[in-house]
Design a protein around this motif. Structure first.
Motif, PDB file in Angstrom:
ATOM      1  N   LEU A 202       0.817  -1.216   0.000  1.00  0.00           N
ATOM      2  CA  LEU A 202       0.000   0.000   0.000  1.00  0.00           C
ATOM      3  C   LEU A 202       0.853   1.269   0.000  1.00  0.00           C
ATOM      4  CD1 LEU A 202      -2.477  -1.235   2.736  1.00  0.00           C
ATOM      5  CD2 LEU A 202      -3.043  -0.914   0.322  1.00  0.00           C
ATOM      6  N   GLY A 203       2.151   1.146  -0.304  1.00  0.00           N
ATOM      7  CA  GLY A 203       3.013   2.329  -0.267  1.00  0.00           C
ATOM      8  C   GLY A 203       3.750   2.386   1.057  1.00  0.00           C
ATOM      9  N   GLU A 204       3.230   3.243   1.989  1.00  0.00           N
ATOM     10  CA  GLU A 204       3.907   3.366   3.293  1.00  0.00           C
ATOM     11  C   GLU A 204       3.878   2.048   4.062  1.00  0.00           C
ATOM     12  OE1 GLU A 204       1.267   5.132   2.349  1.00  0.00           O
ATOM     13  OE2 GLU A 204       1.474   7.258   2.853  1.00  0.00           O
ATOM     14  N   THR A 205       2.816   1.285   3.872  1.00  0.00           N
ATOM     15  CA  THR A 205       2.667   0.048   4.636  1.00  0.00           C
ATOM     16  C   THR A 205       2.318  -1.104   3.696  1.00  0.00           C
ATOM     17  OG1 THR A 205       0.320   0.462   4.946  1.00  0.00           O
ATOM     18  CG2 THR A 205       1.776   1.241   6.705  1.00  0.00           C
ATOM     19  N   THR A 206       2.473  -2.307   4.232  1.00  0.00           N
ATOM     20  CA  THR A 206       2.001  -3.493   3.521  1.00  0.00           C
ATOM     21  C   THR A 206       1.003  -4.193   4.430  1.00  0.00           C
ATOM     22  OG1 THR A 206       4.094  -3.742   2.365  1.00  0.00           O
ATOM     23  CG2 THR A 206       2.709  -5.691   2.504  1.00  0.00           C
ATOM     24  N   GLY A 207      -0.161  -4.529   3.884  1.00  0.00           N
ATOM     25  CA  GLY A 207      -1.172  -5.239   4.669  1.00  0.00           C
ATOM     26  C   GLY A 207      -0.979  -6.739   4.507  1.00  0.00           C
ATOM     27  N   LEU A 208      -0.863  -7.439   5.627  1.00  0.00           N
ATOM     28  CA  LEU A 208      -0.695  -8.892   5.582  1.00  0.00           C
ATOM     29  C   LEU A 208      -1.935  -9.568   6.124  1.00  0.00           C
ATOM     30  CD1 LEU A 208       2.901  -9.491   7.054  1.00  0.00           C
ATOM     31  CD2 LEU A 208       2.229  -9.297   4.650  1.00  0.00           C
ATOM     32  N   THR A 209      -2.363 -10.635   5.451  1.00  0.00           N
ATOM     33  CA  THR A 209      -3.374 -11.515   6.019  1.00  0.00           C
ATOM     34  C   THR A 209      -2.647 -12.763   6.480  1.00  0.00           C
ATOM     35  OG1 THR A 209      -4.931 -10.656   4.406  1.00  0.00           O
ATOM     36  CG2 THR A 209      -5.592 -12.648   5.582  1.00  0.00           C
ATOM     37  N   LEU A 210      -2.771 -13.080   7.760  1.00  0.00           N
ATOM     38  CA  LEU A 210      -2.011 -14.176   8.363  1.00  0.00           C
ATOM     39  C   LEU A 210      -2.963 -15.256   8.846  1.00  0.00           C
ATOM     40  CD1 LEU A 210       0.244 -11.895  10.587  1.00  0.00           C
ATOM     41  CD2 LEU A 210       0.917 -12.982   8.429  1.00  0.00           C
ATOM     42  N   ASP A 211      -2.499 -16.494   8.748  1.00  0.00           N
ATOM     43  CA  ASP A 211      -3.276 -17.578   9.340  1.00  0.00           C
ATOM     44  C   ASP A 211      -2.526 -18.065  10.564  1.00  0.00           C
ATOM     45  OD1 ASP A 211      -5.410 -19.959   8.432  1.00  0.00           O
ATOM     46  OD2 ASP A 211      -3.776 -20.561   9.759  1.00  0.00           O
ATOM     47  N   THR A 212      -3.214 -18.088  11.688  1.00  0.00           N
ATOM     48  CA  THR A 212      -2.594 -18.602  12.896  1.00  0.00           C
ATOM     49  C   THR A 212      -3.548 -19.618  13.507  1.00  0.00           C
ATOM     50  OG1 THR A 212      -2.075 -18.001  15.157  1.00  0.00           O
ATOM     51  CG2 THR A 212      -3.113 -16.296  13.851  1.00  0.00           C
ATOM     52  N   SER A 213      -3.228 -20.872  13.361  1.00  0.00           N
ATOM     53  CA  SER A 213      -4.057 -21.998  13.841  1.00  0.00           C
ATOM     54  C   SER A 213      -5.509 -21.848  13.410  1.00  0.00           C
ATOM     55  CB  SER A 213      -3.998 -22.118  15.359  1.00  0.00           C
ATOM     56  OG  SER A 213      -2.685 -22.048  15.802  1.00  0.00           O
ATOM     57  N   GLY A 214      -5.736 -21.468  12.171  1.00  0.00           N
ATOM     58  CA  GLY A 214      -7.106 -21.373  11.655  1.00  0.00           C
ATOM     59  C   GLY A 214      -7.751 -20.016  11.872  1.00  0.00           C
ATOM     60  N   PHE A 215      -7.153 -19.145  12.695  1.00  0.00           N
ATOM     61  CA  PHE A 215      -7.706 -17.800  12.902  1.00  0.00           C
ATOM     62  C   PHE A 215      -7.026 -16.839  11.925  1.00  0.00           C
ATOM     63  CE2 PHE A 215      -7.823 -13.613  14.922  1.00  0.00           C
ATOM     64  CZ  PHE A 215      -9.185 -13.500  15.185  1.00  0.00           C
ATOM     65  N   THR A 216      -7.833 -15.970  11.303  1.00  0.00           N
ATOM     66  CA  THR A 216      -7.271 -15.005  10.364  1.00  0.00           C
ATOM     67  C   THR A 216      -6.946 -13.712  11.093  1.00  0.00           C
ATOM     68  OG1 THR A 216      -8.567 -15.978   8.609  1.00  0.00           O
ATOM     69  CG2 THR A 216      -7.696 -13.776   8.200  1.00  0.00           C
ATOM     70  N   LEU A 217      -5.681 -13.328  11.050  1.00  0.00           N
ATOM     71  CA  LEU A 217      -5.223 -12.115  11.732  1.00  0.00           C
ATOM     72  C   LEU A 217      -4.633 -11.179  10.681  1.00  0.00           C
ATOM     73  CD1 LEU A 217      -4.653 -10.906  14.621  1.00  0.00           C
ATOM     74  CD2 LEU A 217      -2.341 -11.840  14.375  1.00  0.00           C
ATOM     75  N   HIS A 218      -4.908  -9.872  10.831  1.00  0.00           N
ATOM     76  CA  HIS A 218      -4.368  -8.901   9.881  1.00  0.00           C
ATOM     77  C   HIS A 218      -3.233  -8.118  10.535  1.00  0.00           C
ATOM     78  CE1 HIS A 218      -8.331  -9.916   8.273  1.00  0.00           C
ATOM     79  NE2 HIS A 218      -7.744  -9.710   7.101  1.00  0.00           N
ATOM     80  N   ALA A 219      -2.197  -7.862   9.751  1.00  0.00           N
ATOM     81  CA  ALA A 219      -1.062  -7.102  10.266  1.00  0.00           C
ATOM     82  C   ALA A 219      -0.699  -6.024   9.268  1.00  0.00           C
ATOM     83  CB  ALA A 219       0.131  -8.030  10.487  1.00  0.00           C
ATOM     84  N   SER A 220      -0.159  -4.928   9.768  1.00  0.00           N
ATOM     85  CA  SER A 220       0.283  -3.848   8.900  1.00  0.00           C
ATOM     86  C   SER A 220       1.772  -3.649   9.155  1.00  0.00           C
ATOM     87  CB  SER A 220      -0.522  -2.601   9.254  1.00  0.00           C
ATOM     88  OG  SER A 220      -0.004  -1.509   8.591  1.00  0.00           O
ATOM     89  N   GLU A 221       2.574  -3.794   8.121  1.00  0.00           N
ATOM     90  CA  GLU A 221       4.029  -3.686   8.267  1.00  0.00           C
ATOM     91  C   GLU A 221       4.512  -2.444   7.546  1.00  0.00           C
ATOM     92  OE1 GLU A 221       5.455  -7.365   6.335  1.00  0.00           O
ATOM     93  OE2 GLU A 221       6.407  -7.784   8.275  1.00  0.00           O
ATOM     94  N   SER A 222       5.584  -1.834   8.048  1.00  0.00           N
ATOM     95  CA  SER A 222       6.224  -0.791   7.250  1.00  0.00           C
ATOM     96  C   SER A 222       7.708  -1.127   7.161  1.00  0.00           C
ATOM     97  CB  SER A 222       5.993   0.591   7.858  1.00  0.00           C
ATOM     98  OG  SER A 222       6.368   0.588   9.193  1.00  0.00           O
ATOM     99  N   ALA A 223       8.310  -0.770   6.057  1.00  0.00           N
ATOM    100  CA  ALA A 223       9.735  -1.010   5.821  1.00  0.00           C
ATOM    101  C   ALA A 223      10.132  -2.454   6.120  1.00  0.00           C
ATOM    102  CB  ALA A 223      10.564  -0.051   6.678  1.00  0.00           C
ATOM    103  N   ALA A 224       9.310  -3.396   5.699  1.00  0.00           N
ATOM    104  CA  ALA A 224       9.634  -4.814   5.912  1.00  0.00           C
ATOM    105  C   ALA A 224       9.926  -5.443   4.554  1.00  0.00           C
ATOM    106  CB  ALA A 224       8.458  -5.516   6.581  1.00  0.00           C
TER     107      ALA A 224
END
Ligand code: ADP
Length: 358
Positions: free
Chosen positions: A309-331
């Motif tokens: 997304l430019g400044e950040t990257t949106g991640l969709t993560l799977d953790t033991s079947g639960f969907t968690l969203h994370a926002s990373e910058s400079a990764a």
């Protein structure tokens, strides 16, 4: 003494309740926001304060004076409208002077005040311009100057920036806050835009279906929402269900889809008891990605999706079947299937009461 007190105000249209016993108190010099989805009753409440709509029940007290039965012109409540509502046949200065003439102020004072207010909003050089020769942003500045010139007890703003493009909106909201703070103005500001409310407001009243669900400072509302509606309206978040295992040393330990998570109890709207089920709130930017597995609250995840997304990257993560969203910058770039260890710090998780999303 509060500058504005709204006490038990209710209003219905054709039998449908729009406001249900709203109480709200605005302190002198405070920038109070009414934030909520379209149709929740924000504008109706603002118009009741201005006297443009009459409430069915309850009262409006301005500066200690009950104005509930007074017409708009007898209240000191200038308003800035979404569509500016300027007089097209008058020039900029005349638009500002118009309201002051009605107040029958001396001519010299009118001229001086109009000039001053045009300086405040950065429009002095446009005083003689016809308003239909101005851009939307400039018209909005004139509308603001006209309301400021009236030196009301409280400034009312109804979605004042919604007709502006994104860049101008950002600029104007900073300016509105600066002007209000420099002049120690009291304001009641209606918007459905959470960024506007978070960046400009001293306090925000979150409204839904004609009631105020939560009233707090922006940072508190964002990090410690009292209900799921407020949490989701103010920003992206995930809401894992969690069972409280134990409470120890100012922390609660929960069993969650990501494993055991410790949550700091200080400042939480809910103090959980062992064996109760709660909803937790985790905002994407609170998720630390690619951490040492020995970090507190660390858990393994698999990357499902990654959106740059430019400044950040949106991640969709799977953790033991639960969907968690994370926002990373400079990764570094992540790909579907990448394995990561993530963590959420104990003070970045909010505890919501179960099932209270209205
Ligand atoms: P908001 O400002 O939060 O978008 P409003 O206060 O404008 O909401 O409207 C609240 C509700 O009242 C909406 O459902 C709207 O359709 C209804 N409403 C507003 N004004 C009138 C009216 N004059 N007659 C009938 N219904 C109205």
């Amino acid at each position: 003494m509060a500058m504005l007190e709204i006490r038990g105000v209710s209003k219905a249209y054709g039998g449908t309740p729009v406001l249900r016993g709203v109480d709200l108190s605005v302190e002198p010099g405070e920038l109070m926001f009414l934030l909520g989805p379209s149709g929740c009753g924000k504008s109706t409440l603002l118009r009741i304060v201005a006297g443009l709509i009459r409430q069915d029940a309850g009262s409006v007290v301005l500066g200690g004076r009950d104005v509930s039965a007074l017409p708009p012109e007898s209240r000191n409540t200038p308003m800035v409208f979404q569509n500016y509502a300027l007089w097209p046949h008058l020039n900029v200065a005349e638009n500002i002077e118009f309201g002051l003439r009605i107040k029958k102020l001396p001519r010299e004072e009118i001229r001086k005040t109009a000039g001053e207010m045009l300086e405040v909003v950065g429009m002095a050089e446009f005083a003689k311009r016809k308003v239909n020769e101005l851009s939307g942003g400039q018209q909005q500045r004139v509308a603001l100057a006209r309301a400021l010139a009236l030196k009301g007890d409280i400034l009312l703003l109804d979605e004042p920036l919604s007709n502006l493009d994104a860049r101008l909106r950002d600029l104007m909201r900073t300016e509105i806050r600066r002007i209000c703070k420099e002049r120690n103005l009291t304001a009641l500001y209606v918007t459905h835009d959470r960024r506007e409310a978070l960046s400009v407001g001293d306090r925000i009243a979150v409204m839904k279906d004609g009631v105020i669900l939560q009233l707090d400072a922006p940072r508190t509302l964002y990090t410690r929402p009292a209900n799921k509606f407020t949490a989701a309206f103010l920003g992206d978040a995930d809401f894992p269900e969690a069972k409280c295992l134990r409470v120890e040393d100012g922390f609660a330990v929960f069993s969650t889809p990501m494993g055991e998570l410790r949550v700091r109890l200080e400042g939480q709207p809910v103090q959980p008891a062992p064996d109760t089920v709660c909803t937790l709130m985790i905002r994407p930017e609170a998720v630390r990605t690619d951490v040492d597995p020995a970090s507190p609250n660390a858990f393994p995840c698999v990357v499902r999706d990654s959106v740059f997304l430019g400044e950040t990257t949106g991640l969709t993560l799977d953790t033991s079947g639960f969907t968690l969203h994370a926002s990373e910058s400079a990764a570094p770039e992540r790909r579907p299937g990448d394995r990561l260890v993530c963590a959420v710090p104990p003070d970045a998780i909010a505890i919501l009461p179960p099932d209270n999303a209205r």
